[in-house]
Enzyme design. Structure first.
Site, PDB file in Angstrom:
ATOM      1  N   SER A 191      40.045 -74.612  -9.845  1.00  0.00           N
ATOM      2  CA  SER A 191      39.073 -75.198  -8.926  1.00  0.00           C
ATOM      3  C   SER A 191      37.836 -74.338  -8.682  1.00  0.00           C
ATOM      4  O   SER A 191      36.812 -74.872  -8.295  1.00  0.00           O
ATOM      5  CB  SER A 191      39.748 -75.558  -7.603  1.00  0.00           C
ATOM      6  OG  SER A 191      40.543 -74.506  -7.134  1.00  0.00           O
ATOM      7  N   HIS A 219      41.487 -81.811 -10.306  1.00  0.00           N
ATOM      8  CA  HIS A 219      40.109 -81.905 -10.810  1.00  0.00           C
ATOM      9  C   HIS A 219      40.012 -82.515 -12.207  1.00  0.00           C
ATOM     10  O   HIS A 219      38.914 -82.685 -12.723  1.00  0.00           O
ATOM     11  CB  HIS A 219      39.449 -80.520 -10.818  1.00  0.00           C
ATOM     12  CG  HIS A 219      39.427 -79.882  -9.476  1.00  0.00           C
ATOM     13  ND1 HIS A 219      38.554 -80.254  -8.481  1.00  0.00           N
ATOM     14  CD2 HIS A 219      40.208 -78.915  -8.944  1.00  0.00           C
ATOM     15  CE1 HIS A 219      38.786 -79.539  -7.405  1.00  0.00           C
ATOM     16  NE2 HIS A 219      39.785 -78.717  -7.654  1.00  0.00           N
ATOM     17  N   LYS A 250      39.552 -87.006  -4.778  1.00  0.00           N
ATOM     18  CA  LYS A 250      38.483 -86.411  -5.584  1.00  0.00           C
ATOM     19  C   LYS A 250      37.866 -87.484  -6.487  1.00  0.00           C
ATOM     20  O   LYS A 250      37.140 -88.315  -5.988  1.00  0.00           O
ATOM     21  CB  LYS A 250      39.027 -85.192  -6.301  1.00  0.00           C
ATOM     22  CG  LYS A 250      39.235 -84.091  -5.250  1.00  0.00           C
ATOM     23  CD  LYS A 250      39.920 -82.847  -5.678  1.00  0.00           C
ATOM     24  CE  LYS A 250      39.978 -81.931  -4.457  1.00  0.00           C
ATOM     25  NZ  LYS A 250      41.000 -80.909  -4.551  1.00  0.00           N
TER      26      LYS A 250
HETATM   27  C1  LIG Z   1      41.878 -80.317  -3.507  1.00  0.00           C
HETATM   28  C2  LIG Z   1      43.029 -79.719  -4.184  1.00  0.00           C
HETATM   29  C3  LIG Z   1      44.330 -79.875  -3.682  1.00  0.00           C
HETATM   30  C4  LIG Z   1      44.597 -80.517  -2.345  1.00  0.00           C
HETATM   31  O1  LIG Z   1      44.411 -81.877  -2.388  1.00  0.00           O
HETATM   32  P1  LIG Z   1      44.049 -82.659  -1.027  1.00  0.00           P
HETATM   33  O2  LIG Z   1      44.370 -84.063  -1.324  1.00  0.00           O
HETATM   34  O3  LIG Z   1      42.586 -82.401  -0.792  1.00  0.00           O
HETATM   35  O4  LIG Z   1      44.900 -82.071   0.050  1.00  0.00           O
HETATM   36  C5  LIG Z   1      45.378 -79.378  -4.420  1.00  0.00           C
HETATM   37  N1  LIG Z   1      45.172 -78.726  -5.580  1.00  0.00           N
HETATM   38  C6  LIG Z   1      43.922 -78.542  -6.088  1.00  0.00           C
HETATM   39  C7  LIG Z   1      43.765 -77.810  -7.381  1.00  0.00           C
HETATM   40  C8  LIG Z   1      42.823 -79.020  -5.394  1.00  0.00           C
HETATM   41  O5  LIG Z   1      41.605 -78.811  -5.871  1.00  0.00           O
END
Ligand SMILES: *Cc1c(COP(=O)(O)O)cnc(C)c1O
Length: 407
Positions: A191, A219, A250
């Site tokens: 990330s 992602h 996302k």
């Molecule tokens: C954003 C994210 C999460 C958490 O997901 P949410 O639905 O926002 O709680 C978990 N792992 C990664 C790699 C992320 O980027």
């Protein structure tokens, strides 16, 4: 006593430049939006061009998704009223799980099932704690997302952390591991760097060492691979040993998460994972909106949006490469990344913050990421792109960076 202690700690964070401030978006998630600062009610919101959301396909404010949310609320009401195992699991949740499972079915030739969670954070806590019992070792990449790290800490399993993407080091750890169950745990797309895990080699290792491969594809899902099936599809992987965690806030532009895996693993999570059990089921309308988003994302419109995103990624990388070549003394560098996450490495914390501030003054919203979120000496601007950005948006970012870096 508590208040004194906390006030002092907060003051210290402020002095170290670590205080975080929430900005207030005055409009829907989109590249162009008005933004204010808390407490600045008298100031007019500043119009900003944002490069920081994870709405990679521009679906968060898509009319069909918004309409499905509104229609879902009229059909099913606002709240689910209870947890999934009591009475909160509705037809809308069930349909979403089935749609997700059908979409991703090609990755599990021997069959798999999807299970919804409130957020990705909760899904990762669920996976790590429900699978990570005392008979298990969790092998986790050092740059994994905080939710996987927290989950591993809560689990009763032994935890071994391997240096980022170092398959050789992981293999040595696997070879000397004596627990009956082994889980390799990795982000699909990391990330803060946007780079990919070597998923093909990790799955081969899992097969060789009788281990399982947990992939957090927050992602990659929706962005990479045929029909947006994510990082695994991107490299053509499939197999029973895969355990996928996907987020729905996302590229999907809504909220929530799911795990997809062998049906026995999923049933175990349903029966035992506390972050899935002791929490109210998401509003059913969110499930309806997510299903609308999935329909767009997996089809021709999704393909068009993925192509637009790739064009913006190419434009940004070519522009940044030219810029860095023109300013060799600026200290910036551009690591390899084929995803929507494009870090511009600066190194020094204060320089990165100053650069972000100059961009902000020019109406561009690009976050400076500093330690401890990233390793010491690797402060960076984290630019995230979306299919909703236009060529002119990216050109404006490049122009502004050119004048800011030159200073
Ligand atoms: C954003 C994210 C999460 C958490 O997901 P949410 O639905 O926002 O709680 C978990 N792992 C990664 C790699 C992320 O980027």
């Amino acid at each position: 006593m508590l208040i004194d202690h906390l006030s002092q700690q907060l003051r210290q964070r402020r002095e170290l430049g670590l205080e975080r401030v929430r900005r207030i978006a005055e409009g829907p998630c989109a590249p162009h939006l008005p933004v204010s600062r808390p407490g600045a009610a008298t100031d007019a919101p500043q119009p900003m061009l944002a490069f920081c959301s994870n709405d990679y396909l521009g679906l968060a404010a898509h009319p069909a998704v918004v309409e499905a949310l509104a229609e879902g609320a009229r059909r099913w009401g606002a709240g689910s009223g209870a947890s999934h195992l009591v009475s909160g699991h509705g037809r809308a949740h069930e349909r979403l799980e089935q749609a997700l499972a059908e979409w991703l079915a090609p990755l599990w030739p021997e069959g798999a099932r999807a299970l919804g969670f409130g957020t990705g954070y909760l899904a990762n806590l669920a996976l790590m704690t429900a699978l990570g019992d005392a008979r298990t070792t969790l092998f986790t990449d050092r740059l994994n997302h905080a939710s996987l790290i927290d989950g591993a800490q809560l689990a009763r399993a032994e935890v071994r952390r391997y240096p980022h993407n170092r398959v050789d080091r992981l293999e040595a750890m696997l070879a000397e591991c004596a627990t009956p169950v082994k889980l390799i745990v990795t982000d699909g797309v990391f990330s803060m760097d946007g780079d990919l895990a070597p998923l093909d080699r990790l799955l081969a290792l899992a097969e060789r060492h009788d281990a399982w491969l947990v992939v957090d594809d927050a992602h990659g899902l929706g962005v990479l691979g045929e029909a947006g099936r994510g990082s695994l599809a991107h490299v053509g992987l499939r197999g029973r040993r895969l355990i996928l965690m996907g987020t729905l806030g996302k590229a999907f532009g809504v909220a929530g998460a799911f795990v997809m895996a062998d049906p026995v693993i999923v049933e175990w999570l349903l029966q035992t994972a506390r972050p899935g059990i002791y929490t109210t089921a998401a509003p059913p309308a969110l499930a309806e909106a997510t299903r609308a988003s999935l329909e767009i994302l997996r089809g021709p419109e999704g393909d068009a949006r993925r192509a637009a995103l790739q064009a913006r990624i190419r434009q940004l990388r070519e522009g940044l490469a030219a810029l860095l070549a023109a300013h060799p003394g600026c200290g910036g560098s551009l690591p390899e990344s084929a995803t929507a996450i494009q870090p511009l490495l600066i190194g020094d914390n204060h320089r990165a913050a100053a650069l972000a501030e100059r961009l902000r003054q020019a109406g561009l919203w690009v976050p400076a990421i500093r330690p401890p979120t990233v390793p010491e000496g690797t402060a960076r601007l984290r630019i995230t792109l979306s299919a909703a950005h236009t060529e002119a948006d990216v050109a404006r970012l490049l122009d502004t960076l050119a004048s800011s870096l030159a200073r």
